[in-house]
Design a protein around this motif. Structure first.
Motif: not given
Length: 920
Positions: A765-772
Motif C-alpha cells: 500500500e502507498r502509505l506503508l511504502e512511504e513509511l518504509q
C-alpha cells in the motif's frame, strides 16, 4: 535561278544541309585554332599566349559541341589531350585551369562523355592533383569547381586506389568534412559518397585509416543537419562503410530503420532537386542489397503508400528523374518479398485517396499507365527509361503469371500493353542511320524478350498475343534485320568498343524475333511456314554464329534452341554455319590475346596471309575456268556427274568465302588495334609529361622535406618536454578518474537501492511504502538530518500536523490488522471443518472400493464424485497454505509497523518532530 527551279521542300533541305556543313567547318576551324593556341602556350608560357588560349576556350565554349568526345575524331582528341595536360600542370594559372575544366565539363554533356573523360583521358587523377596542389586553401573557387566536376565524373564510375592522388584526395575530403566548413562540406560529402559506393578497395583504404572513428562520429553528427542533401550524402557514406559492421548494425537497427525509410521516401517523393532524389534512390538501392534491411522494408507498415507515391513521380516529363525512379523499382522487383506487392501496386487499380489539399489521386494512373507512357515516350533522352520499363514489366509479369489464376487486372493491362509493344516491332527504319538503328534493335530485343516467355506461357495471354501478332509482321521484321546484319558496311561507323556493334545488336534482335515466331507458330496463321523459311535462309548463319559464340548465356541458349529446330530442315546451311563459328572463335581468340598482352601497336597482317588469300582467290578463278572449259567438251550423258562435282565445288567456294570474311574481320581487328595505339601513344605522352612534372615536384618536395625535418627535430624536443608534462597531467587525470569511477559505482549502488524501494512500493500500500522509504532513508541520512537541523526547525509546525495524520493512519492500520487476525481465526476454523469433510470423503471412498464389484454400474458417478472431492481438498489445502503465508506476512508487517512507530517517536523527539517526507 537554280534555287528557284527547285520545290520549296527541296530548297529548305538544301539550306539546312548547307547550314550543317558550315557549322561543321566552323567547329573544325575553331578546334584547329584551339590546338594551335595550346601548342603555343605549351612552348611559351607568357601572358599573351595565355590570353590567346583563354580567348580560344571562350570561342569553343560558345559552339554546340555535344558529340565531340564520342565522335572518335583525331582533332577533338588531340585538343582534349592538350587541355587535360595543361590542367594537370602546376605551372598553369588557376584562372586558365578553371576555364579548361569548365570547357571539359561542357563537352561531357552525357554519361558517355563523362565515362570517356574518366577512362580515356584520366581526368579524375588530374583534378585530384589540382585539388592536392591547392589543398592549403580549400575555399578557393578552383577547388570547389574541381570538386563539383569530380562529383559528376565519379558518379556510377569505379575509381581504383592505385589512381594517382586518390589517397591524397580521400585525406582531403575527410579533413574538410571534419572541419565543419559549410561552404565545402556538401561537395566533399557528395564526392566521398561516389568514391565509397560499390568500391570495396576504397572502402578498405578508408577503414584502415587511423582517424576513421572520429570520421564516423562526424558523419553521425552531420545527420542532425537541416539540409536533406547533407543527410542523404552522409547516410550513403555510412551505408557503404559500416553496413556490415557493428556501427552499421547499431545505426540501421530495427528501431532506426523505419525512420530511415520514411526519410528516404520523403526525399524521393518531395525532394526539391534531382541531385538529392538521385542519391536517395542510390542509398535505398544499396540498402536493399542487405537481406536484413530488405526484410525490414518488407515489414515496413507504410510501404504500400510509399510505392504509390513513388509511382506517381513517373507522371513528370523529366527523363533523368524517371530513370532513377525506374532504377528503384527494378531494385525492389529483385527482392522476392517486394515483387508481389509491386505487382499489386502496378496492376491493381486502387480507389482514389484524399490528400491534404482535398484533391484526389488515383494510384492506377500513376502505376501501369505511367509505365506505358514512358514506354512510348517521345521525350528526348527517354530511350533508357523505355528499356528500364521493359525490364520492370518483364519481372512483374513473370511474378504475376506464376500465380495459379491470372487476375483480370493483369489481363486488362496486357491488352493495353500489346499494341504499344507492336509499335516497336513495326518502327524499324535502317535509313535513319546506325545510332538510331542500334537503339531500335535494343528496344526490339527487350520487347521480344518480354513477349515469348511471359505472354506465351498462359492460354489466356497466348490468345491475346496471337490476335495482335501476324506472320507478315514478323516476316517483314526478320527481313529488315537480316538485311541490316549483312549490309551494315555503310552503317558500322560506330566506335568499335560497343558490343561489336551493330551486327551483334541486330543479331540479338533477330534471334528474339525468331523465338517469338517459334512460340506463336501454332496459334498464328502462316507463322510456321514463315518460321521454317527463315531458318533455311543462308543469311541466318551470321546471327546464329554470333549467338553461339557469344559470352551471354541467354543468347547461347536461344541460338541452340533455334539450331535444334533448323538442323531437321533439308536446306539448312550447316557447313557454312560451322565455318562462320570457327571464324568467330578465331577472331575472339585474337581479341583475347590482344587484350591480354596489352599490345598498343600491332604490325599489319603478315604478307603470307595476304599472299595465301590472293593465291587461294587465283586458284579458285583458275579452277572455275578449267571447269568451264571442261563443261564445253563434256558429253551430255555425263552432265549429272558434272552437276554433283559442281555442288561439291560450290560448297568449297562457300567455305573459301567464309575464310575470306574471317580474314577481313582480322584486318578490321588490326585497324582497331592501330586506332587504339594512337590513343595509347597520346596517353603515354601525357603520362610522360605528367611524370616529368611529378619528378620536379618531388625534387622540390625533397628539399622542403629536409627543411621541415630540421624544424620537426626542434619541435620533437619541445614535444618530448610537453609529453612529460602531459604524463604528469595524465596521472592526475587518472587519479581523478578513479575517484569519479568510485563515485559512479556508489551512485549505481544508490540507484539500485532506489529501484528496489520503488519495486516494493508497487507491491504494498502507498502509505506503508512511504513509511518504509522514510525508514530506509532515515538510517542513511541521520547525519544529514543533524546538519540540516536549522532548516528543518522552521518547518516543524507543518511536520507536527502531518505526523498526527500519520499516527491516525497507523492506528487505522492497527485496527485493520486486528480485523485480519480475526478473519484468519475464522478461516482456520473453516479449514478444520473442511479437513473433517475430507476425511469423511476418504472413508466413503474406501467403502465404495470394497463394494466396487456390486456397484459397477454406478462407477462413473462415484468416480466423478471422488475427483470433485479431491479437487476441493487440494484447493482447501492451497487456501490453508496461502492463509498461513498471509498470516505470517501480517505478523511481520505488524512487527515492522510497531518498530517503525517507536523509531518515529524517538526521532521526532530528537529533531523536534522534523518533516521526514519533505527531507526525502
Amino acid at each position: 535561278m537554280f534555287l528557284e527551279e527547285k520545290s520549296p521542300q527541296v530548297s529548305h533541305c538544301w539550306i539546312i544541309n548547307k547550314r550543317v556543313s558550315f557549322r561543321k567547318m566552323d567547329t573544325t576551324s575553331r578546334l584547329k585554332s584551339l590546338l594551335l593556341a595550346i601548342q603555343q602556350y605549351r612552348e611559351d608560357r607568357t601572358a599573351q599566349t595565355a590570353a590567346q588560349l583563354e580567348k580560344q576556350l571562350e570561342e569553343v565554349s560558345r559552339l554546340k559541341c555535344d558529340q565531340l568526345l564520342t565522335s572518335g575524331q583525331v582533332l577533338p582528341r588531340d585538343c582534349v589531350n592538350g587541355l587535360v595536360e595543361l590542367a594537370g600542370n602546376q605551372n598553369t594559372s588557376p584562372t586558365l585551369t578553371s576555364s579548361i575544366i569548365s570547357l571539359l565539363a561542357q563537352l561531357a554533356y552525357d554519361d558517355a562523355g563523362w565515362e570517356i573523360l574518366h577512362n580515356s583521358y584520366n581526368l579524375t587523377s588530374v583534378l585530384a592533383s589540382v585539388i592536392h596542389c591547392h589543398s592549403a586553401s580549400p575555399g578557393e573557387p578552383l577547388v570547389l569547381q574541381c570538386l563539383q566536376v569530380l562529383q559528376k565524373l565519379t558518379y556510377n564510375t569505379q575509381v581504383f586506389p592505385s589512381t594517382n592522388y586518390i589517397h591524397e584526395l580521400i585525406a582531403f575530403l575527410i579533413a574538410n568534412i571534419q572541419s565543419h566548413n559549410d561552404g565545402i562540406i556538401l561537395p566533399c560529402l557528395g564526392l566521398m559518397a561516389n568514391l565509397c559506393r560499390d568500391n570495396h578497395s576504397v572502402q578498405s583504404h578508408i577503414k584502415s585509416l587511423d582517424n576513421v572513428k572520429p570520421f564516423y562520429h562526424t558523419l553521425i553528427n552531420l545527420m542532425a543537419q537541416n539540409s536533406l542533401t547533407v543527410v542523404v550524402f552522409t547516410l550513403s557514406i555510412l551505408a557503404s562503410l559500416t553496413l556490415n559492421e557493428k556501427v552499421g548494425e547499431k545505426l540501421f537497427e530495427a528501431k532506426n530503420i523505419c525512420q530511415t525509410f520514411q526519410l528516404v521516401f520523403n526525399i524521393i517523393v518531395n525532394g526539391d532537386g534531382t541531385l538529392t532524389r538521385k542519391y536517395s534512390v542510390d542509398l535505398l538501392v544499396n540498402l536493399l542489397k542487405s537481406p536484413k534491411i530488405a526484410d525490414y522494408l518488407i515489414r515496413y507498415e507504410h510501404l504500400s503508400a510509399c510505392m504509390y507515391q513513388v509511382l506517381g513521380l513517373l507522371k513528370s516529363k523529366d527523363p533523368d528523374s524517371a530513370a532513377k525512379v525506374l532504377e528503384l523499382l527494378l531494385a525492389m522487383s529483385s527482392v522476392s518479398g517486394l515483387r508481389s506487392l509491386l505487382c499489386e501496386v502496378v496492376f491493381r487499380p486502387a480507389r482514389p485517396k484524399l490528400r491534404a489539399g482535398g484533391h484526389r489521386q488515383c494510384a492506377a494512373v500513376g502505376g501501369g499507365i505511367a509505365l506505358m507512357q514512358w514506354l512510348s515516350s517521345p521525350v528526348e533522352g527517354a530511350e533508357s527509361c523505355s528499356l528500364q520499363v521493359l525490364q520492370l514489366l518483364n519481372e512483374l509479369l513473370e511474378e504475376s503469371l506464376r500465380a495459379e489464376t491470372l487476375s483480370d487486372f493483369v489481363l486488362s493491362f496486357i491488352e493495353m500493353l500489346l499494341p504499344v509493344l507492336l509499335v516497336f516491332l513495326k518502327g524499324l527504319d535502317p535509313a535513319r542511320g546506325a545510332p538510331h538503328l542500334k537503339k531500335q534493335c535494343h528496344r526490339i530485343t527487350h520487347v521480344t524478350a518480354l513477349t515469348p516467355p511471359l505472354l506465351c506461357s498462359e492460354d489466356s495471354t497466348r490468345s491475346l498475343v496471337s490476335q495482335q501478332v501476324s506472320a507478315q509482321l514478323c516476316l517483314s521484321q526478320v527481313e529488315t534485320l537480316l538485311s541490316c546484319c549483312h549490309s551494315n558496311s555503310s552503317l558500322t561507323g560506330l566506335p568499335s568498343g560497343t558490343d561489336n556493334d551493330l551486327s551483334k545488336v541486330c543479331s540479338a534482335a533477330l534471334l528474339k524475333t525468331l523465338e517469338l515466331m517459334s512460340k506463336l507458330r501454332q496459334q498464328v496463321k502462316d507463322m510456321e511456314t514463315s518460321f521454317y523459311r527463315v531458318l533455311q535462309d543462308q543469311r541466318i548463319v551470321t546471327p546464329l554464329s554470333l549467338a553461339l559464340t557469344s559470352n551471354h548465356r541467354e543468347r547461347v541458349q536461344t541460338g541452340l534452341s533455334l539450331l535444334f529446330e533448323a538442323t531437321l530442315l533439308p536446306d539448312f546451311p550447316l557447313l557454312i554455319l560451322g565455318e562462320s563459328i570457327a571464324a568467330n572463335n578465331a577472331y575472339c581468340h585474337r581479341e583475347a590475346e590482344l587484350s591480354f598482352k596489352r599490345v598498343a601497336v600491332q604490325e599489319v597482317p603478315p604478307p603470307s596471309i595476304l599472299d595465301s588469300s590472293s593465291g587461294s582467290r587465283r586458284s579458285v578463278h583458275s579452277l572455275a575456268e578449267k571447269m568451264q572449259s571442261g563443261l564445253e567438251l563434256q558429253d551430255p550423258s555425263k552432265s549429272s556427274h558434272v552437276s554433283e562435282i559442281i555442288n561439291v565445288y560450290e560448297q568449297k567456294l562457300a567455305a573459301f568465302a567464309s575464310k575470306e570474311s574471317g580474314l577481313k574481320d582480322l584486318l578490321e581487328a588490326k585497324a582497331l588495334a592501330l586506332s587504339q595505339a594512337d590513343r595509347l601513344i597520346a596517353q603515354y605522352r601525357f603520362q610522360q609529361a605528367q611524370a616529368e612534372a611529378e619528378a620536379c615536384k618531388l625534387g622540390s618536395l625533397l628539399k622542403e622535406a629536409e627543411r621541415r625535418r630540421e624544424d620537426l627535430q626542434v619541435e620533437l624536443s619541445n614535444q618530448a618536454l610537453e609529453a612529460e608534462l602531459l604524463k604528469a597531467d595524465m596521472g592526475e587525470l587518472l587519479h581523478r578518474n578513479a575517484r569519479l569511477q568510485k563515485g559512479s559505482e556508489e551512485h549505481q549502488d544508490l540507484k539500485g537501492a532506489y529501484n528496489a524501494l520503488l519495486n516494493r512500493f508497487s507491491e504494498t500500500e502507498r502509505l506503508l511504502e512511504e513509511l518504509q522509504a522514510a525508514h530506509n532513508s532515515l538510517n542513511k541520512q541521520n547525519e544529514a538530518l543533524k546538519k540540516n537541523y536549522e532548516a528543518l526547525q522552521q518547518k516543524h509546525e507543518n511536520t507536527a500536523a502531518e505526523l498526527e495524520a500519520r499516527e491516525e493512519e497507523i492506528r487505522s492500520l492497527d485496527s485493520d490488522l486486528k480485523q485480519k487476525n480475526s478473519d484468519i481465526t475464522g478461516l482456520r476454523a473453516e479449514l478444520r471443518s473442511k479437513e473433517e469433510k475430507v476425511k469423511a470423503k476418504d472413508r466413503e471412498k474406501k467403502d465404495l472400493e470394497e463394494t466396487v464389484d456390486v456397484l459397477r454400474k454406478e462407477l462413473n458417478k462415484t468416480e466423478q464424485a471422488r475427483k470433485d472431492a479431491s479437487i476441493k481438498a487440494s484447493s482447501l489445502e492451497l487456501q490453508r497454505s496461502q492463509l498461513e503465508t498471509k498470516l505470517k506476512e501480517k505478523e511481520e508487517e505488524w512487527n515492522k509497523n510497531t518498530a517503525l512507530m517507536a523509531m518515529i517517536h524517538s526521532l521526532s523527539s530528537e529533531i523536534k518532530k522534523s518533516d521526514v517526507n519533505l527531507s526525502l
